[in-house]
Design a protein around this motif. Structure first.
Motif, PDB file in Angstrom:
ATOM      1  N   HIS A   9       0.836  -1.194   0.000  1.00  0.00           N
ATOM      2  CA  HIS A   9       0.000   0.000   0.000  1.00  0.00           C
ATOM      3  C   HIS A   9       0.878   1.253   0.000  1.00  0.00           C
ATOM      4  O   HIS A   9       0.626   2.206  -0.750  1.00  0.00           O
ATOM      5  N   SER A  12       2.418   1.939  -3.346  1.00  0.00           N
ATOM      6  CA  SER A  12       1.505   2.449  -4.382  1.00  0.00           C
ATOM      7  C   SER A  12       1.568   3.971  -4.459  1.00  0.00           C
ATOM      8  O   SER A  12       1.159   4.562  -5.458  1.00  0.00           O
ATOM      9  N   TYR A 149       2.804   5.016 -13.227  1.00  0.00           N
ATOM     10  CA  TYR A 149       1.880   4.245 -12.407  1.00  0.00           C
ATOM     11  C   TYR A 149       1.967   4.796 -10.989  1.00  0.00           C
ATOM     12  O   TYR A 149       3.030   4.814 -10.374  1.00  0.00           O
ATOM     13  N   ARG A 152      -2.029   2.918  -7.886  1.00  0.00           N
ATOM     14  CA  ARG A 152      -2.665   1.801  -8.600  1.00  0.00           C
ATOM     15  C   ARG A 152      -3.431   2.235  -9.849  1.00  0.00           C
ATOM     16  O   ARG A 152      -4.377   1.581 -10.273  1.00  0.00           O
TER      17      ARG A 152
END
Length: 160
Positions: A9, A12, A149, A152
């Motif tokens: 997480h 990301s 990116y 996500r």
């Protein structure tokens, strides 16, 4: 103890360029999508690419000892997804226009930039190998654009 989920997480939130890493040679032709790519040094020009040792393409890359880092640009989300999934190799490569770099690795014609490399060192860390890649040739697109990116999701960047 820090969990794998917590780490993923947090990662990301680290925006990264999206790349298709390709190879071709005696071990075969293969490619995968990666964001774990970065510069190491400019003398000699060197990149690092991280690859999970359990990936289906792992032995092909290790066996060939060459690769091309194709930095994706705006509009490349579909090909990124193809190379990031379980799509057969022939279908992955059918989705783009490719030339062959000096190493023999496929170079995506409309990549933002392509770094053709020879593998000079491998270091194992956890589940992945860090592949140290000496750049032998660079092809730069005239258009400055990038596929990132972050959180996500894909995000496109372009100049002017």
């Amino acid at each position: 103890m820090l969990s794998k989920t917590d780490f993923r997480h947090a990662m990301s939130r680290l925006g990264a360029a999206v790349n298709i890493i390709t190879t071709d040679g005696q071990a075969g032709r293969a490619g995968f999508t990666a964001s774990a790519v970065c510069s190491v040094t400019d003398e000699p020009p060197t990149l690092l690419v991280c690859l999970n040792r359990s990936a289906s393409v792992y032995q092909t890359f290790k066996g060939n000892g060459v690769l091309c880092v194709n930095v994706l640009g705006a509009g490349h989300q579909d090909i990124s997804n193809l190379f990031g999934g379980k799509t057969p190799m022939d279908e992955r490569f059918a989705a783009g226009d490719w030339s062959t770099g000096p190493s023999g690795s496929p170079s995506l014609e409309d990549a933002s930039v392509s770094f053709d490399c020879r593998l000079s060192q491998i270091t194992e860390v956890g589940t992945h190998d860090i592949m140290i890649c000496e750049v032998v040739s660079i092809r730069v697109s005239e258009e400055a654009r990038s596929l990132i990116y972050f959180n996500r999701q894909y995000h496109e960047l372009s100049m002017g």
